[in-house]
Scaffold this motif. Structure first.
Motif, PDB file in Angstrom:
ATOM      1  N   ALA A 120       0.836  -1.197   0.000  1.00 46.14           N
ATOM      2  CA  ALA A 120       0.000   0.000   0.000  1.00 46.14           C
ATOM      3  C   ALA A 120       0.868   1.241   0.000  1.00 46.14           C
ATOM      4  O   ALA A 120       0.580   2.236  -0.696  1.00 46.14           O
ATOM      5  CB  ALA A 120      -0.925  -0.009   1.214  1.00 46.14           C
ATOM      6  N   GLY A 121       1.970   1.217   0.744  1.00 47.38           N
ATOM      7  CA  GLY A 121       2.908   2.338   0.767  1.00 47.38           C
ATOM      8  C   GLY A 121       3.597   2.516  -0.574  1.00 47.38           C
ATOM      9  O   GLY A 121       3.852   3.647  -1.007  1.00 47.38           O
ATOM     10  N   VAL A 122       3.920   1.402  -1.230  1.00 45.25           N
ATOM     11  CA  VAL A 122       4.535   1.461  -2.559  1.00 45.25           C
ATOM     12  C   VAL A 122       3.601   2.172  -3.534  1.00 45.25           C
ATOM     13  O   VAL A 122       4.003   3.073  -4.277  1.00 45.25           O
ATOM     14  CB  VAL A 122       4.870   0.043  -3.067  1.00 45.25           C
ATOM     15  CG1 VAL A 122       5.245   0.072  -4.540  1.00 45.25           C
ATOM     16  CG2 VAL A 122       5.999  -0.568  -2.249  1.00 45.25           C
ATOM     17  N   THR A 123       2.349   1.792  -3.512  1.00 49.87           N
ATOM     18  CA  THR A 123       1.371   2.382  -4.430  1.00 49.87           C
ATOM     19  C   THR A 123       1.170   3.860  -4.127  1.00 49.87           C
ATOM     20  O   THR A 123       1.130   4.698  -5.042  1.00 49.87           O
ATOM     21  CB  THR A 123       0.024   1.644  -4.322  1.00 49.87           C
ATOM     22  OG1 THR A 123       0.232   0.263  -4.619  1.00 49.87           O
ATOM     23  CG2 THR A 123      -0.994   2.224  -5.285  1.00 49.87           C
ATOM     24  N   ALA A 124       1.048   4.195  -2.835  1.00 48.73           N
ATOM     25  CA  ALA A 124       0.829   5.592  -2.457  1.00 48.73           C
ATOM     26  C   ALA A 124       2.009   6.466  -2.865  1.00 48.73           C
ATOM     27  O   ALA A 124       1.833   7.595  -3.350  1.00 48.73           O
ATOM     28  CB  ALA A 124       0.592   5.682  -0.954  1.00 48.73           C
ATOM     29  N   ARG A 143      11.184   2.287 -13.333  1.00 51.25           N
ATOM     30  CA  ARG A 143      11.557   1.115 -12.524  1.00 51.25           C
ATOM     31  C   ARG A 143      10.549   0.872 -11.402  1.00 51.25           C
ATOM     32  O   ARG A 143      10.415  -0.255 -10.915  1.00 51.25           O
ATOM     33  CB  ARG A 143      12.962   1.294 -11.953  1.00 51.25           C
ATOM     34  CG  ARG A 143      14.070   1.076 -12.968  1.00 51.25           C
ATOM     35  CD  ARG A 143      15.416   0.947 -12.291  1.00 51.25           C
ATOM     36  NE  ARG A 143      15.831   2.200 -11.680  1.00 51.25           N
ATOM     37  CZ  ARG A 143      16.508   3.163 -12.291  1.00 51.25           C
ATOM     38  NH1 ARG A 143      16.845   3.013 -13.572  1.00 51.25           N
ATOM     39  NH2 ARG A 143      16.854   4.260 -11.665  1.00 51.25           N
ATOM     40  N   LEU A 144       9.859   1.937 -10.987  1.00 54.60           N
ATOM     41  CA  LEU A 144       8.838   1.765  -9.954  1.00 54.60           C
ATOM     42  C   LEU A 144       7.689   0.899 -10.464  1.00 54.60           C
ATOM     43  O   LEU A 144       6.966   0.293  -9.679  1.00 54.60           O
ATOM     44  CB  LEU A 144       8.297   3.129  -9.514  1.00 54.60           C
ATOM     45  CG  LEU A 144       9.317   4.115  -8.932  1.00 54.60           C
ATOM     46  CD1 LEU A 144       8.612   5.375  -8.462  1.00 54.60           C
ATOM     47  CD2 LEU A 144      10.100   3.485  -7.788  1.00 54.60           C
ATOM     48  N   GLY A 145       7.511   0.870 -11.771  1.00 55.22           N
ATOM     49  CA  GLY A 145       6.451   0.047 -12.342  1.00 55.22           C
ATOM     50  C   GLY A 145       6.627  -1.423 -12.022  1.00 55.22           C
ATOM     51  O   GLY A 145       5.638  -2.162 -11.913  1.00 55.22           O
ATOM     52  N   VAL A 146       7.875  -1.864 -11.890  1.00 62.40           N
ATOM     53  CA  VAL A 146       8.139  -3.260 -11.522  1.00 62.40           C
ATOM     54  C   VAL A 146       7.571  -3.543 -10.136  1.00 62.40           C
ATOM     55  O   VAL A 146       6.952  -4.594  -9.892  1.00 62.40           O
ATOM     56  CB  VAL A 146       9.651  -3.553 -11.561  1.00 62.40           C
ATOM     57  CG1 VAL A 146       9.933  -4.975 -11.078  1.00 62.40           C
ATOM     58  CG2 VAL A 146      10.201  -3.339 -12.957  1.00 62.40           C
ATOM     59  N   ASP A 147       7.766  -2.584  -9.231  1.00 62.07           N
ATOM     60  CA  ASP A 147       7.228  -2.758  -7.875  1.00 62.07           C
ATOM     61  C   ASP A 147       5.710  -2.743  -7.890  1.00 62.07           C
ATOM     62  O   ASP A 147       5.059  -3.526  -7.180  1.00 62.07           O
ATOM     63  CB  ASP A 147       7.755  -1.650  -6.959  1.00 62.07           C
ATOM     64  CG  ASP A 147       9.262  -1.728  -6.777  1.00 62.07           C
ATOM     65  OD1 ASP A 147       9.785  -2.858  -6.718  1.00 62.07           O
ATOM     66  OD2 ASP A 147       9.912  -0.676  -6.716  1.00 62.07           O
ATOM     67  N   LEU A 148       5.132  -1.845  -8.674  1.00 60.21           N
ATOM     68  CA  LEU A 148       3.675  -1.775  -8.758  1.00 60.21           C
ATOM     69  C   LEU A 148       3.104  -3.074  -9.326  1.00 60.21           C
ATOM     70  O   LEU A 148       2.093  -3.593  -8.834  1.00 60.21           O
ATOM     71  CB  LEU A 148       3.251  -0.596  -9.637  1.00 60.21           C
ATOM     72  CG  LEU A 148       3.431   0.796  -9.037  1.00 60.21           C
ATOM     73  CD1 LEU A 148       3.022   1.853 -10.049  1.00 60.21           C
ATOM     74  CD2 LEU A 148       2.613   0.952  -7.769  1.00 60.21           C
ATOM     75  N   GLU A 149       3.748  -3.584 -10.349  1.00 56.99           N
ATOM     76  CA  GLU A 149       3.288  -4.832 -10.949  1.00 56.99           C
ATOM     77  C   GLU A 149       3.388  -5.980  -9.956  1.00 56.99           C
ATOM     78  O   GLU A 149       2.480  -6.812  -9.847  1.00 56.99           O
ATOM     79  CB  GLU A 149       4.113  -5.143 -12.192  1.00 56.99           C
ATOM     80  CG  GLU A 149       3.679  -6.411 -12.908  1.00 56.99           C
ATOM     81  CD  GLU A 149       4.560  -6.741 -14.103  1.00 56.99           C
ATOM     82  OE1 GLU A 149       4.295  -7.751 -14.770  1.00 56.99           O
ATOM     83  OE2 GLU A 149       5.526  -5.987 -14.371  1.00 56.99           O
ATOM     84  N   ALA A 150       4.503  -6.025  -9.212  1.00 54.32           N
ATOM     85  CA  ALA A 150       4.679  -7.079  -8.219  1.00 54.32           C
ATOM     86  C   ALA A 150       3.606  -6.989  -7.139  1.00 54.32           C
ATOM     87  O   ALA A 150       3.030  -8.001  -6.722  1.00 54.32           O
ATOM     88  CB  ALA A 150       6.067  -6.978  -7.590  1.00 54.32           C
ATOM     89  N   CYS A 151       3.308  -5.764  -6.699  1.00 57.06           N
ATOM     90  CA  CYS A 151       2.289  -5.592  -5.660  1.00 57.06           C
ATOM     91  C   CYS A 151       0.904  -5.979  -6.181  1.00 57.06           C
ATOM     92  O   CYS A 151       0.091  -6.554  -5.449  1.00 57.06           O
ATOM     93  CB  CYS A 151       2.292  -4.151  -5.156  1.00 57.06           C
ATOM     94  SG  CYS A 151       3.678  -3.785  -4.039  1.00 57.06           S
ATOM     95  N   ALA A 152       0.636  -5.657  -7.429  1.00 60.60           N
ATOM     96  CA  ALA A 152      -0.647  -6.050  -8.015  1.00 60.60           C
ATOM     97  C   ALA A 152      -0.759  -7.570  -8.062  1.00 60.60           C
ATOM     98  O   ALA A 152      -1.819  -8.141  -7.746  1.00 60.60           O
ATOM     99  CB  ALA A 152      -0.789  -5.456  -9.414  1.00 60.60           C
TER     100      ALA A 152
END
Length: 456
Positions: A120-124, A143-152
């Motif tokens: 949730a913090g990553v997305t925010a 590169r943040l998109g990789v984290d967003l994709e992983a969180c999804a």
């Protein structure tokens, strides 16, 4: 007045072709602006490091080119040229630096949230990125998109894991494979671990029997030397109590065989577990239920005498009166026994007496008779009644006696009523069973059912 080299170079540093405008090089200014726009668009599309390098090279090139073109006769004073160049370039560079700094801060927030396993913090944090940030540090924000994709992916995995509470180990295996795939992405150990921890804390929500399935799978999964391996000891810890609780629920529902199997499995796999002594005690109770179920099935099918079975809850076959469950060939003599010697309830019996067809016993006396209305004599030899019996101690299922019960009775009555309808041969002899009294039958069976200290 001459064109100032410094003003031209500084103006071109804005990447807007201002230096060329100061030199009145209109075509160069337009071309520079178009190239800048094209590079920015490519950077936004590709979001790659080489695009940033290309933009920097272009920036250095227009600065150098502006410096090289300066120094020729011009129309503005040097101070005016420098002021114009600074008024355009400084805001551009300041804005670029600010957005670059802001993008760095966003990336730092994302990294901290990811390290804490906080999707949730990553997305925010990622949602704070503005258009300027995405231009100033396109590769970094990308590169943040990789984290967003992983969180999804992890959110989907967590939702699917919740569907396994009913004991679906196939889905569980699939989702663990997906967690393994997410772990291959840089820095996702903590985010995966958090999803795993949340699931491990809810494994028992489906009830004890589904928990046994899930916990057993977790215990036996092949370790991968990753954070997922913490599932194995958790599963191993959950199995004993879940197995016991599941067996208890099955026993309560009358599923004695299933409960017995679970207790035995628990005792075999976890002999030293804290719950194991309770499982042993419960197994002893359930084992009797299973024995009683088998006993009743054998009796109902008429197969006990061929396949005697033990029922550990039966009273011992011992000194004193023992109640018997009579099976096998039926005869009228059993009904003459005292009620306290026999039972139809298996749990009340000490022994099972399997009887066979009644046989003729030893002869007692032969007497002449004449049939009413007939003038000739025939003879009847009265014989004792023999009942072949096998006696099984119900508590052990062991054969304790295999023999025959001989019943005495009245012979040669003054009047014998023949109901057979058969005409006996003249002078012939007919074997006839004696007529035992209740006392005769009782005396014959008493050694089997009323034991003295020397009877066995």
């Amino acid at each position: 007045m001459r064109d100032d080299r410094i003003a031209t170079a500084v103006g071109n540093a804005s990447l807007l072709g201002v230096g060329y405008l100061l030199l009145r090089r209109w075509r160069l200014a337009m071309t520079a602006q178009l190239i800048t726009v094209a590079l920015v668009l490519i950077l936004m599309a590709e979001k790659a490091l080489w695009c940033e390098i290309a933009l920097v090279v272009w920036w250095v090139a227009v600065i150098a080119h502006g410096w090289a073109l300066g120094g020729k006769p011009g129309t503005r004073r040097v101070a005016e040229q420098r002021l114009i160049a600074l008024c355009v370039t400084v805001p551009v560079l300041v804005a670029g630096g600010f957005f670059r700094y802001e993008a760095t801060g966003i990336q730092r927030e994302v990294a901290e949230a990811r390290a804490a396993g906080d999707c949730a913090g990553v997305t925010a944090a990622e949602q704070k990125a503005r258009y300027g940030d995405r231009i100033a540090d396109a590769a970094g924000i990308e590169r943040l998109g990789v984290d967003l994709e992983a969180c999804a992916q992890l959110r989907e995995i967590a939702a699917r894991l919740r569907t396994t509470w009913a004991g679906d180990t196939e889905v569980l295996a699939d989702e663990f494979e997906k967690l393994t795939a997410v772990l291959t992405k840089p820095g996702q150990d903590k985010t995966v671990e958090k999803v795993l921890d949340e699931y491990l804390g809810t494994v028992t929500k489906g009830g004890p029997c589904p928990t046994v399935k899930l916990a057993t799978w977790l215990r036996n999964r092949t370790q991968t030397h990753t954070v997922l391996d913490k599932a194995n000891p958790v599963g191993d810890r959950l199995v004993p109590d879940a197995q016991f609780a599941c067996a208890q629920s099955e026993a309560k529902a009358g599923q004695w065989r299933a409960a017995s199997y679970r207790y035995q499995e628990l005792i075999g796999q976890y002999p030293s577990a804290a719950i194991t002594p309770k499982a042993r005690a419960a197994l002893a109770v359930v084992a009797l239920k299973v024995q009683l179920l088998d006993l009743r099935n054998l009796i109902a099918a008429g197969q006990y005498c061929d396949n005697p079975a033990a029922y550990g809850g039966a009273p011992k076959y011992r000194r004193g009166v023992n109640r018997a469950l009579f099976l096998g060939e039926t005869n009228d003599y059993i009904a003459q026994l005292p009620r306290q010697w026999q039972t139809t309830v298996p749990t009340n019996a000490s022994v099972v007496i399997c009887t066979e067809a009644v046989e003729d016993g030893p002869a007692i006396e032969t007497c002449p008779y004449t049939r009413e209305g007939q003038s000739y004599t025939f003879y009847r030899t009265f014989r004792k009644v023999v009942v072949p019996v096998k006696i099984y101690a119900l508590r052990t299922g062991r054969l304790v006696r295999d023999g025959k019960v001989t019943i005495n009775g009245e012979a040669c009555p003054m009047i014998y009523t023949d109901t057979s309808g058969l005409l006996p041969p003249i002078g012939g002899t007919i074997s006839t069973p004696v007529e035992p009294s209740d006392a005769n039958v009782r005396a014959a069976f008493q050694p089997l059912l009323v034991l003295s200290s020397k009877s066995r």
